[in-house]
Scaffold this active site. Structure first.
Site, mmCIF file in Angstrom:
data_model
loop_
_atom_site.group_PDB
_atom_site.id
_atom_site.type_symbol
_atom_site.label_atom_id
_atom_site.label_comp_id
_atom_site.label_asym_id
_atom_site.label_seq_id
_atom_site.Cartn_x
_atom_site.Cartn_y
_atom_site.Cartn_z
ATOM 1 N N ASP A 1 0.855 -0.909 0.391
ATOM 2 C CA ASP A 1 -0.004 0.198 -0.147
ATOM 3 C C ASP A 1 0.819 0.975 0.301
ATOM 4 O O ASP A 1 0.693 2.043 -0.090
ATOM 5 C CB ASP A 1 -1.516 0.003 1.259
ATOM 6 C CG ASP A 1 -0.205 -0.400 2.237
ATOM 7 O OD1 ASP A 1 0.541 0.474 2.885
ATOM 8 O OD2 ASP A 1 -1.194 -0.251 3.437
ATOM 9 N N SER A 2 2.074 1.398 -0.016
ATOM 10 C CA SER A 2 3.384 2.417 -0.289
ATOM 11 C C SER A 2 2.545 2.339 -1.671
ATOM 12 O O SER A 2 3.032 3.962 -2.016
ATOM 13 C CB SER A 2 4.530 1.044 0.195
ATOM 14 O OG SER A 2 4.788 0.803 -1.302
ATOM 15 N N ASP B 1 -0.813 -6.077 -0.276
ATOM 16 C CA ASP B 1 -1.403 -5.747 1.085
ATOM 17 C C ASP B 1 -2.698 -4.930 0.834
ATOM 18 O O ASP B 1 -4.202 -4.424 0.106
ATOM 19 C CB ASP B 1 -0.557 -3.833 1.426
ATOM 20 C CG ASP B 1 1.037 -4.059 2.413
ATOM 21 O OD1 ASP B 1 0.343 -4.859 2.734
ATOM 22 O OD2 ASP B 1 1.290 -3.236 1.550
ATOM 23 N N LYS C 1 -1.597 -9.625 2.376
ATOM 24 C CA LYS C 1 -0.639 -8.892 4.191
ATOM 25 C C LYS C 1 -1.133 -8.136 4.830
ATOM 26 O O LYS C 1 -2.101 -6.611 4.661
ATOM 27 C CB LYS C 1 0.592 -8.288 3.844
ATOM 28 C CG LYS C 1 2.008 -7.657 4.543
ATOM 29 C CD LYS C 1 3.233 -8.028 4.597
ATOM 30 C CE LYS C 1 3.010 -5.896 3.358
ATOM 31 N NZ LYS C 1 2.607 -4.983 4.399
ATOM 32 N N GLU D 1 -1.177 -5.837 8.970
ATOM 33 C CA GLU D 1 -0.137 -4.892 10.190
ATOM 34 C C GLU D 1 -0.553 -5.180 11.556
ATOM 35 O O GLU D 1 -1.750 -5.727 11.786
ATOM 36 C CB GLU D 1 -0.117 -3.181 10.159
ATOM 37 C CG GLU D 1 0.564 -3.125 8.633
ATOM 38 C CD GLU D 1 0.851 -1.605 7.802
ATOM 39 O OE1 GLU D 1 0.286 -0.959 9.302
ATOM 40 O OE2 GLU D 1 1.027 -1.720 6.884
ATOM 41 N N GLU E 1 9.933 -4.106 9.995
ATOM 42 C CA GLU E 1 9.965 -2.362 9.664
ATOM 43 C C GLU E 1 10.844 -1.952 10.832
ATOM 44 O O GLU E 1 9.915 -1.582 11.975
ATOM 45 C CB GLU E 1 8.950 -2.190 8.720
ATOM 46 C CG GLU E 1 9.250 -0.944 8.225
ATOM 47 C CD GLU E 1 8.010 -0.476 7.450
ATOM 48 O OE1 GLU E 1 7.459 -1.208 7.363
ATOM 49 O OE2 GLU E 1 8.434 0.574 6.270
HETATM 50 O O1 KIV Z 1 3.434 -1.001 1.535
HETATM 51 C C1 KIV Z 1 4.595 -1.485 1.081
HETATM 52 O O2 KIV Z 1 5.729 -1.086 0.793
HETATM 53 C C2 KIV Z 1 5.789 -1.968 2.558
HETATM 54 C C3 KIV Z 1 6.772 -2.787 2.392
HETATM 55 C C4 KIV Z 1 7.487 -1.564 2.793
HETATM 56 C C5 KIV Z 1 6.846 -3.547 3.477
HETATM 57 O O3 KIV Z 1 4.566 -2.777 3.418
#
Ligand code: KIV
Length: 285
Positions: free
Chosen positions: A49-50, A88, A117, A119, A187
């Protein structure tokens, strides 16, 4: 269609940890980048989600929606043959109810992800990990600095900086493992803490700003290519400077069009002599 490529799976991840073989992971958000990363032999591609920052221009990941994630997951999945594709679950898409989490995770899997994924490791999230795993969905955990909690964390701070906090992180990691998570992103954690956690859980840890003793490493593709216009974190190594390459190419294109140099002969379609002559003799004055 059958190919000889052996797909990386959650099981491969575990075997790689057990064989002390480092796992590589990069983020990708589009078809062509995902394809090139896959062709380079990177083991896993994360539609992180970056993308909220790198692609959509937001300041944080908070604004990213499940619809955004679905669009980019579909694009990435189309480019990948070998790597394990992880998507994510974005902000609040797995916090409301088990039903909603299952539907959202299912959508990402049906869009082409091999895993999702999420968190954190609250009791609620551990329940979700267990449930999704029971549904046949691979779940990656994410501890340490968790960007979706930026407002409650209060800033981009390294996590697990004391003995006590390292033990807390290990406890959370063990709970995620017990709930069924197949790997764990760590992280912004001190190297010693990440090493201790990696040595005391049996699922692979994938570090980002967590030192060299994790079982694998992940970075944001825009960071390693030198594309993102914002700050580059300390834990990033820039392997290229795409920003300058883009700017040089675009500046040259802009100049050539303004000066009527581009398009060149080789970029142009022409009539045959016969057709052109007909056109010339009938030219409208
Ligand atoms: O969103 C993302 O790119 C991430 C990585 C930084 C692990 O969660």
């Amino acid at each position: 269609m059958t190919t000889n490529i052996k797909k990386v799976t959650a099981r491969t991840f575990k075997k790689m940890k057990d064989n002390n073989e480092k796992i590589t992971m990069l983020t990708a958000y589009d078809f062509s980048t995902a394809k090139y990363i896959d062709e380079c032999g990177v083991d896993s591609i994360l539609i992180g989600d970056s993308l909220g920052m790198t692609i959509l221009g937001y300041d944080t990941t908070i604004n990213v929606t499940i619809e955004d994630m679905l669009t980019f997951t579909k694009a990435v999945a189309k480019g990948v043959n070998r790597a394990l594709v992880i998507a994510d679950l974005p902000f609040l898409s797995y916090h409301v109810s088990k039903e909603q989490t299952t539907i959202n995770a299912g959508k990402l899997i049906q869009a082409g992800a091999n895993a999702v994924k999420l968190e954190g490791a609250s009791d609620f999230i551990l329940e979700e990990v267990k449930h999704l795993t029971e549904c046949g969905i691979n779940v990656a955990g994410h501890l340490g600095f968790t960007p979706q909690y930026i407002n409650t964390i209060g800033g981009y701070f390294v996590q697990g900086k004391s003995y006590e906090n390292t033990l807390k992180l290990l406890e959370a990691a063990k709970k995620l493992e017990a709930a069924g998570a197949f790997c764990l992103i760590l992280e912004m954690v001190p190297e010693e803490s990440a090493k201790y956690i990696s040595e005391n859980i049996s699922i692979p840890t994938i570090g980002i700003g967590a030192g060299k003793y994790c079982d694998g490493q992940v970075l944001v593709i825009d960071d390693i290519l030198g594309k993102y216009p914002g700050n580059v974190p300390k834990f990033v190594k820039q392997y290229a400077n795409i920003k300058d390459i883009i700017k040089t190419a675009v500046t040259n294109y802009n100049d050539e069009v303004k000066k009527n140099v581009f398009p060149y002969k080789e970029n142009t379609f022409n009539l045959t002599d016969e057709e052109r002559e007909k056109l010339d003799s009938n030219s409208v004055k």
